[in-house]
Design an enzyme around this catalytic site. Structure first.
Site, PDB file in Angstrom:
ATOM      1  N   GLU B 278     -42.312  57.469  24.825  1.00 12.16           N
ATOM      2  CA  GLU B 278     -43.259  57.476  23.706  1.00 12.16           C
ATOM      3  C   GLU B 278     -44.698  57.373  24.222  1.00 12.16           C
ATOM      4  O   GLU B 278     -45.612  57.974  23.657  1.00 12.16           O
ATOM      5  CB  GLU B 278     -42.933  56.321  22.740  1.00 12.16           C
ATOM      6  CG  GLU B 278     -43.548  56.492  21.369  1.00 12.16           C
ATOM      7  CD  GLU B 278     -42.881  55.612  20.308  1.00 12.16           C
ATOM      8  OE1 GLU B 278     -41.779  55.083  20.553  1.00 12.16           O
ATOM      9  OE2 GLU B 278     -43.472  55.478  19.232  1.00 12.16           O
ATOM     10  N   GLU B 281     -45.582  60.708  25.386  1.00 12.09           N
ATOM     11  CA  GLU B 281     -45.791  61.572  24.213  1.00 12.09           C
ATOM     12  C   GLU B 281     -47.191  61.336  23.648  1.00 12.09           C
ATOM     13  O   GLU B 281     -47.909  62.285  23.311  1.00 12.09           O
ATOM     14  CB  GLU B 281     -44.718  61.254  23.145  1.00 12.09           C
ATOM     15  CG  GLU B 281     -44.759  62.201  21.971  1.00 12.09           C
ATOM     16  CD  GLU B 281     -43.790  61.795  20.855  1.00 12.09           C
ATOM     17  OE1 GLU B 281     -43.071  60.778  20.997  1.00 12.09           O
ATOM     18  OE2 GLU B 281     -43.771  62.507  19.832  1.00 12.09           O
ATOM     19  N   CYS B 304     -39.056  53.648  16.027  1.00  9.83           N
ATOM     20  CA  CYS B 304     -37.943  52.760  16.403  1.00  9.83           C
ATOM     21  C   CYS B 304     -37.195  52.230  15.198  1.00  9.83           C
ATOM     22  O   CYS B 304     -36.043  51.830  15.303  1.00  9.83           O
ATOM     23  CB  CYS B 304     -38.439  51.543  17.163  1.00  9.83           C
ATOM     24  SG  CYS B 304     -39.545  51.934  18.482  1.00  9.83           S
ATOM     25  N   SER B 324     -43.404  59.899  16.154  1.00  8.38           N
ATOM     26  CA  SER B 324     -42.954  60.172  17.513  1.00  8.38           C
ATOM     27  C   SER B 324     -41.589  60.838  17.438  1.00  8.38           C
ATOM     28  O   SER B 324     -40.769  60.511  16.579  1.00  8.38           O
ATOM     29  CB  SER B 324     -42.844  58.862  18.290  1.00  8.38           C
ATOM     30  OG  SER B 324     -42.028  59.047  19.434  1.00  8.38           O
ATOM     31  N   LYS B 363     -29.708  50.294  10.963  1.00  4.11           N
ATOM     32  CA  LYS B 363     -29.157  50.811  12.214  1.00  4.11           C
ATOM     33  C   LYS B 363     -27.759  51.362  11.998  1.00  4.11           C
ATOM     34  O   LYS B 363     -27.319  52.261  12.704  1.00  4.11           O
ATOM     35  CB  LYS B 363     -29.131  49.712  13.286  1.00  4.11           C
ATOM     36  CG  LYS B 363     -30.507  49.347  13.813  1.00  4.11           C
ATOM     37  CD  LYS B 363     -31.049  50.400  14.767  1.00  4.11           C
ATOM     38  CE  LYS B 363     -32.500  50.112  15.125  1.00  4.11           C
ATOM     39  NZ  LYS B 363     -33.123  51.240  15.840  1.00  4.11           N
ATOM     40  N   GLU B 366     -28.491  54.690  10.632  1.00  6.82           N
ATOM     41  CA  GLU B 366     -29.013  55.556  11.693  1.00  6.82           C
ATOM     42  C   GLU B 366     -27.894  56.060  12.603  1.00  6.82           C
ATOM     43  O   GLU B 366     -27.850  57.232  12.965  1.00  6.82           O
ATOM     44  CB  GLU B 366     -30.036  54.778  12.523  1.00  6.82           C
ATOM     45  CG  GLU B 366     -30.658  55.589  13.641  1.00  6.82           C
ATOM     46  CD  GLU B 366     -31.568  54.742  14.536  1.00  6.82           C
ATOM     47  OE1 GLU B 366     -32.721  55.136  14.723  1.00  6.82           O
ATOM     48  OE2 GLU B 366     -31.127  53.694  15.042  1.00  6.82           O
ATOM     49  N   GLU B 371     -27.115  64.176  13.194  1.00  6.13           N
ATOM     50  CA  GLU B 371     -27.694  64.775  14.406  1.00  6.13           C
ATOM     51  C   GLU B 371     -27.579  63.863  15.626  1.00  6.13           C
ATOM     52  O   GLU B 371     -27.892  64.268  16.736  1.00  6.13           O
ATOM     53  CB  GLU B 371     -29.158  65.164  14.155  1.00  6.13           C
ATOM     54  CG  GLU B 371     -30.132  64.002  14.034  1.00  6.13           C
ATOM     55  CD  GLU B 371     -30.243  63.437  12.622  1.00  6.13           C
ATOM     56  OE1 GLU B 371     -29.315  63.659  11.816  1.00  6.13           O
ATOM     57  OE2 GLU B 371     -31.248  62.753  12.340  1.00  6.13           O
ATOM     58  N   CYS B 520     -38.449  43.161  13.675  1.00  2.00           N
ATOM     59  CA  CYS B 520     -36.983  43.062  13.705  1.00  2.00           C
ATOM     60  C   CYS B 520     -36.499  41.610  13.643  1.00  2.00           C
ATOM     61  O   CYS B 520     -35.381  41.365  13.196  1.00  2.00           O
ATOM     62  CB  CYS B 520     -36.439  43.702  14.968  1.00  2.00           C
ATOM     63  SG  CYS B 520     -36.983  45.394  15.175  1.00  2.00           S
TER      64      CYS B 520
END
Lengths: 182, 590
Positions: B278, B281, B304, B324, B363, B366, B371, B520
């Site tokens: 990142e 990036e 994230c 990102s 999560k 996710e 994908e 978190c």
């Protein structure tokens, strides 16, 4: 504040996309105002005759209110309906005064006469039946409304007379014209 | 300031203080099932009623402000009887079954009934209709258990600006939930699980995946590895009665090993890797913007936090190019465990089961994204919450407190302090700055102890800026550039920040967003209940973990260096692009 012009479904003749365009204008007019949700829902119900999902979703996005919140408000007020209604909407008041003066019996008589339950519409699409909590007409208890007409001190034995007087289109039209005049 | 007497004790409190809060100062705890400090005081549950001398009726202490001279009694006969009646009425509707409820022994209603010494319920009537909603990957709802306290409505609407949950219908038929009482998958829900974190009863919980993990561990044909998110080490101890903010990294590793995982790895490893990817990036985008003067999507937003990703997809799809492209550390880990590590140990991707332990409901969602299977199979097979891990450890009969401290397994277990602080709001940004600054200038980030104080703490929106000087030759175009960064936690803060950025009122180069308040450490899957005081204790613990490490910069992680040498080649390279980066897509909001 604009109020609902009509609860009947006769305006459904206008196609949905035209109505949605009109709704967009209303949303635009109200979007910056606080407390916009209820008036917009009222107007939408006036336009469509009920609150179809497509209109509610349009309102949710347009007013930047979550769909759950819009639905919560629609579901809270018995005034709002998410199913199409018949040409005439009969509301029976079950507020305290009307209830103790026989509102329940009036409701039963209307149910029996129309052959439908609360929240339903007759197969000929002429009548929908709903209950309400207080029209603010406690002195006239028990009260019912048919469309925008208030009927006072209703007797169970006579409900068929009131209902039948709305069976012809002309009566409904006349009632509407009378309303528009006043 | 008004002076009041509560149960005989005089206190002076600021104007507008509720009786409930004034009582705390007087050392009196008034029970409540709906109140949430600083978030929600609506007098919904009526459990907090107290008697005010001279008043005709009992007052709900959470919403009644004190007045000078007030004499308040919190446990008179009248109060005790009223409170008892309220709880009995709640229980008479409550369609629960304590022994088999997710919240057994962790339920505020159950605890209160016990505290009030209820031996029977006088009222009999209809129970709230049970309605199990398992439509989403991370959150399970059961309206039958709901006591309509509306805490979830407050966090979902006010704190998260999502509004998936709202009271529907009216009177006894009221349900708290998505539009028209439908399932959660019919509305825009980001799966953050903050609703589950504040629910006083078992009406909203995570979808449990404990059975799947036991099944995998029992299957001798599978190699089951586990990764643990940074925030878990600062909260897992609470499941075993430890003080919030107790660091249990070593015991946690020991417990996971005893549960039977073949390898105990650290999501910190891929957090460090995220910083490398990142960070590069960001440097790539800055190069395009500053050196090449090309149009490029800045600020770059961190990616994230999967609740934030879903929020962007629902509410700001036009901003998706700003995110990102990095996968979250959890997903990077899954993809690498089933390719890089699989190759090292001679296993096939389909024979490896990757379990992750996360402070998070999103999560779970996710890990199920279609994908996320770049290893050829699903990259992360099961995501557990911190609470679920706590329960598994208990199920295995492990005496957590007595465990020795053990270390993570190698290849994907090493981490630097920069990875630990991913758990805190502001941590990803600080970690990125530690690395990016050094890449560009060859020198350490010029702040005390490598921290960026304006980015630390519980404020919802934080910002910082620093002017780059003394750049290395390759980065000379950044000489004198003032890098501006911002950090937001909770989605309402994220929304406020994004709206300002969109309106051109503020501009930044890099923005960190965490879905949950405080980051978190305050995730929806953390041990209940999370208050601001507990958030701060966990935050402090995480910074202690960081400061206690020799290596505190992601680019110094030896195993990260090794994976680039052995497998990935270079940051943003071909392999990285395939395994570590992803795309997002707009979702229909209604």
């Amino acid at each position: 504040m604009k109020t609902e012009k009509s609860t009947c479904a006769c305006q459904k003749d206008t196609d949905e996309s035209t109505l949605l365009k009109r709704l967009d204008v209303v949303i635009k007019e109200y979007r910056e105002k606080s407390g916009a949700l209820i008036p917009v829902l009222q107007i939408a119900q006036g336009l469509f005759g009920y609150l179809p999902e497509v209109a509610l979703k349009r309102i949710s996005l347009g007013l930047d209110k979550s769909y759950s919140e819009v639905a919560g408000v629609v579901g809270f007020y018995s005034f709002f309906s998410t199913v199409p209604r018949g040409r005439n909407l009969v509301r029976v008041c079950l507020g305290t005064a009307c209830y103790v003066r026989g509102g329940k019996q009036v409701l039963e008589a209307i149910k029996k006469h129309l052959g439908i339950d609360v929240g339903q519409t007759t197969p000929d699409k002429l009548f929908s039946l709903e209950v309400a909590r207080c029209f603010g007409a406690c002195g006239l208890a028990p009260a019912i409304t048919v469309n925008d007409d208030v009927h006072q001190r209703v007797k169970s034995a006579k409900v068929h007379e009131i209902i039948n007087s709305y069976r012809t289109v002309s009566r409904a039209k006349a009632a509407r014209q009378k309303r528009e005049k006043t | 300031m008004p002076k009041v007497t509560i149960d005989g004790t005089s206190v002076e409190v600021p104007e507008g203080t509720s009786i409930l809060n004034a009582a705390k100062q007087a050392g009196v705890r008034i029970p409540t099932l709906c109140h949430m400090e600083e978030v929600h005081a609506i007098g919904a549950c009526r459990v907090c009623v107290v008697e005010v001398e001279g008043a005709k009726t009992l007052a709900a202490s959470c919403v009644m402000p004190v007045a000078d001279g007030m004499k308040i009694s919190t446990h008179t006969k009248r109060v005790r009887e009223a409170r008892r009646t309220v709880v009995e009425l709640l229980l008479s509707e409550h369609n629960g079954d304590c022994q088999v409820c997710d919240r057994n022994n962790d339920c505020e209603l159950q605890a209160l009934a016990h505290e009030l010494d209820l031996k029977s319920i006088r009222f009999e009537g209809l129970k709230t209709a049970a309605g199990l909603d398992t439509s989403t990957p991370g959150v399970v709802r059961d309206n039958g258990k709901c006591i309509k306290c509306r805490r979830c409505v407050a966090v979902c609407g006010q704190i998260q600006s999502v509004g998936a949950l709202f009271p529907q219908f009216r009177g006894f038929k009221t349900v708290i939930g998505p539009a028209f009482g439908a399932d959660l998958d019919t509305v825009a829900c980001v799966q953050c699980g903050q609703c589950a974190a504040v629910c006083p009863v078992g009406a909203i919980t995570e979808k449990s995946h404990i059975a799947e993990v036991w099944k995998a561990l029992d299957d001798k044909s599978k190699t089951v590895v586990v990764q643990v998110a940074p925030a878990v080490r600062a909260s897992l101890g609470e499941c075993f009665g430890m003080e919030p903010g107790t660091l249990v990294t070593g015991k946690m590793v020991a417990a996971l090993r005893r549960l039977g995982f073949s390898a105990v790895f650290d999501t910190n490893f891929t957090a460090d890797l995220t910083i490398i990817e990142e960070g590069h990036e960001l440097l790539h985008r800055l190069t395009l913007a500053v050196k090449d003067k090309k149009p490029v999507a800045l600020p770059q937003f961190t990616s994230c936090s999967p609740g934030w990703i879903r929020y962007m997809e629902y509410f700001y799809p036009e901003m998706l190019p700003y995110l990102s492209t990095c996968k979250s550390p959890q997903q990077m880990f899954g993809a690498l465990a089933k390719t890089y590590w699989a190759g090292k140990v001679g296993k096939k991707a389909e024979d490896i089961v990757v379990v992750s332990v996360m402070p998070c409901h999103a999560k779970k969602s996710e890990s199920e994204r279609p994908e996320m299977n770049d290893s050829g199979v699903r990259d992360v097979d099961v995501a557990l919450t911190t609470r679920e891990l706590g329960r598994m450890i208990k199920q295995a009969g492990i005496d957590f407190n007595a465990l020795p401290e053990e270390g993570m397994d190698s290849l994907m277990g090493a981490s630097t302090g920069a990875a630990d602080i991913f758990a805190n709001s502001g941590g990803v940004m600080e970690a990125a700055l530690r690395t990016v600054w050094e890449v560009v200038t060859g020198r350490e980030l010029p702040f005390l102890n490598l921290h960026v104080p304006p980015l630390m703490g519980l404020s919802g929106i934080k910002q910082a800026e620093a002017t780059i000087t003394g750049t290395l030759p390759a980065w000379s175009f950044l000489e004198g550039v003032t890098v501006k960064v911002a950090v937001a936690s909770s989605l309402s803060n994220a929304k406020a920040l994004v709206d300002k950025i969109k309106a051109g009122e503020v501009s930044y180069h890099f923005v960190e967003i965490m879905t949950c308040p405080g980051g978190c450490i305050g995730g929806g899957g953390q041990p209940r209940k999370t208050t601001n005081a507990i958030r701060q204790k966990r935050i402090n613990a995480i910074y202690r973990e960081d400061e206690g490490k020799k290596l505190r910069k992601s680019h110094e992680n030896p195993e990260v260096l090794k994976i680039y040498a052995d497998f990935l080649g270079e940051p943003l390279g071909k392999v990285s692009h395939h395994l570590l980066h992803t795309k997002y897509g707009a979702r229909q909001r209604v």
